[in-house]
Design a protein around this motif. Structure first.
Motif, short mmCIF file in Angstrom:
data_model
loop_
_atom_site.label_atom_id
_atom_site.label_comp_id
_atom_site.label_asym_id
_atom_site.label_seq_id
_atom_site.Cartn_x
_atom_site.Cartn_y
_atom_site.Cartn_z
N SER A 64 0.85 -1.18 0.00
CA SER A 64 0.00 0.00 0.00
C SER A 64 0.88 1.23 0.00
O SER A 64 2.01 1.21 0.51
N GLU A 65 0.37 2.28 -0.59
CA GLU A 65 1.07 3.56 -0.65
C GLU A 65 0.05 4.67 -0.56
O GLU A 65 -1.12 4.49 -0.91
N THR A 66 0.50 5.82 -0.09
CA THR A 66 -0.35 6.99 -0.01
C THR A 66 0.28 8.10 -0.84
O THR A 66 1.49 8.35 -0.73
N TYR A 67 -0.53 8.72 -1.67
CA TYR A 67 -0.07 9.83 -2.50
C TYR A 67 -0.74 11.10 -2.03
O TYR A 67 -1.95 11.26 -2.21
N ASN A 68 0.05 11.99 -1.41
CA ASN A 68 -0.47 13.27 -0.92
C ASN A 68 -0.66 14.24 -2.07
O ASN A 68 0.08 14.22 -3.05
N LEU A 69 -1.64 15.10 -1.92
CA LEU A 69 -1.95 16.17 -2.86
C LEU A 69 -2.47 15.67 -4.21
O LEU A 69 -2.45 16.40 -5.19
N PHE A 70 -2.93 14.45 -4.26
CA PHE A 70 -3.61 13.91 -5.43
C PHE A 70 -5.04 13.61 -5.06
O PHE A 70 -5.31 13.06 -4.00
N GLY A 71 -5.96 13.96 -5.95
CA GLY A 71 -7.36 13.61 -5.77
C GLY A 71 -7.63 12.24 -6.37
O GLY A 71 -6.81 11.66 -7.09
N PHE A 72 -8.80 11.72 -6.07
CA PHE A 72 -9.20 10.40 -6.53
C PHE A 72 -9.14 10.27 -8.05
O PHE A 72 -8.57 9.33 -8.59
N GLU B 291 -1.68 14.47 11.21
CA GLU B 291 -0.36 13.87 11.02
C GLU B 291 0.48 14.62 9.99
O GLU B 291 1.67 14.45 9.91
N GLY B 292 -0.16 15.47 9.20
CA GLY B 292 0.53 16.17 8.12
C GLY B 292 1.11 17.50 8.55
O GLY B 292 0.83 18.03 9.62
N ILE B 293 1.91 18.06 7.68
CA ILE B 293 2.49 19.39 7.89
C ILE B 293 1.35 20.40 7.83
O ILE B 293 0.44 20.28 7.00
N VAL B 294 1.39 21.41 8.66
CA VAL B 294 0.29 22.36 8.81
C VAL B 294 -0.23 22.89 7.47
O VAL B 294 -1.43 22.87 7.24
N PRO B 295 0.60 23.36 6.54
CA PRO B 295 0.04 23.90 5.29
C PRO B 295 -0.68 22.85 4.43
O PRO B 295 -1.47 23.20 3.57
N LEU B 296 -0.40 21.58 4.66
CA LEU B 296 -1.02 20.53 3.85
C LEU B 296 -2.30 19.97 4.46
O LEU B 296 -3.04 19.26 3.78
N GLY C 186 -5.89 19.15 5.42
CA GLY C 186 -7.13 19.38 4.70
C GLY C 186 -7.02 19.14 3.20
O GLY C 186 -8.02 19.10 2.50
N GLN C 187 -5.81 18.99 2.70
CA GLN C 187 -5.60 18.71 1.27
C GLN C 187 -5.88 17.22 1.00
O GLN C 187 -5.81 16.39 1.90
N PRO C 188 -6.18 16.87 -0.25
CA PRO C 188 -6.50 15.47 -0.54
C PRO C 188 -5.27 14.57 -0.52
O PRO C 188 -4.14 15.02 -0.72
N LYS C 189 -5.52 13.30 -0.27
CA LYS C 189 -4.53 12.25 -0.43
C LYS C 189 -5.28 11.00 -0.83
O LYS C 189 -6.48 10.86 -0.54
N VAL C 190 -4.61 10.13 -1.54
CA VAL C 190 -5.23 8.88 -1.99
C VAL C 190 -4.39 7.73 -1.48
O VAL C 190 -3.18 7.69 -1.68
N ARG C 191 -5.06 6.80 -0.83
CA ARG C 191 -4.41 5.58 -0.34
C ARG C 191 -4.71 4.47 -1.34
O ARG C 191 -5.86 4.26 -1.73
N ILE C 192 -3.66 3.78 -1.76
CA ILE C 192 -3.79 2.70 -2.73
C ILE C 192 -3.33 1.41 -2.06
O ILE C 192 -2.24 1.36 -1.48
N GLU C 193 -4.18 0.39 -2.12
CA GLU C 193 -3.84 -0.93 -1.60
C GLU C 193 -3.92 -1.91 -2.75
O GLU C 193 -4.92 -1.94 -3.47
N ILE C 194 -2.88 -2.71 -2.91
CA ILE C 194 -2.82 -3.64 -4.03
C ILE C 194 -2.53 -5.04 -3.50
O ILE C 194 -1.62 -5.24 -2.72
N ALA C 195 -3.35 -5.98 -3.96
CA ALA C 195 -3.13 -7.40 -3.68
C ALA C 195 -3.03 -8.08 -5.03
O ALA C 195 -3.86 -7.86 -5.91
#
Length: 111
Positions: free
Chosen positions: A7-15, A66-71, A73-82
């Motif tokens: 699994s990985e998380t991509y910050n500042l990317f929308g769905f 958990e994020g840096i203050v300026p970030l 509320g911004q979007p992030k996408v979590r991807i899980e792959i099996a």
């Protein structure tokens, strides 16, 4: 049968941005068909080709405390792959190729 997951998380990317990147990477792997199932804030994509099957779950969230203050509320996408395959070497190579594709496309900002 060999299996792998990550699994990985991509910050500042929308769905929608990540969905487009993932679909491009799936096509690059040579999967002939993508089955897509919608979730409330995400989707499940299932692919299979003759040697590898993958189930990819995407969920859009917001960067929280958990994020840096300026970030925050911004979007992030979590991807899980099996993934699974009858051949462990093919599975490992396919996963690495997919991860590499995700990394390159995300680094380019989705383009």
């Amino acid at each position: 049968m060999a299996t792998a997951s990550f699994s990985e998380t991509y910050n500042l990317f929308g769905f929608q941005e990540m969905l487009a990147i993932i679909k491009e990477c799936i096509l690059k792997l040579g999967a002939p068909k993508i089955d897509t199932f919608s979730l409330e804030k995400g989707a499940i994509l299932e692919i299979s080709r003759k040697d590898v099957s993958m189930r990819i779950t995407l969920r859009e969230e917001k960067i929280g405390k958990e994020g840096i203050v300026p970030l925050r509320g911004q979007p992030k996408v979590r991807i899980e792959i099996a993934a699974s395959s009858d051949n462990g070497e093919i599975l490992a190579n396919s996963i690495e190729e997919f991860k590499h594709c995700l990394f390159i496309r995300a680094a380019r900002g989705g383009g």
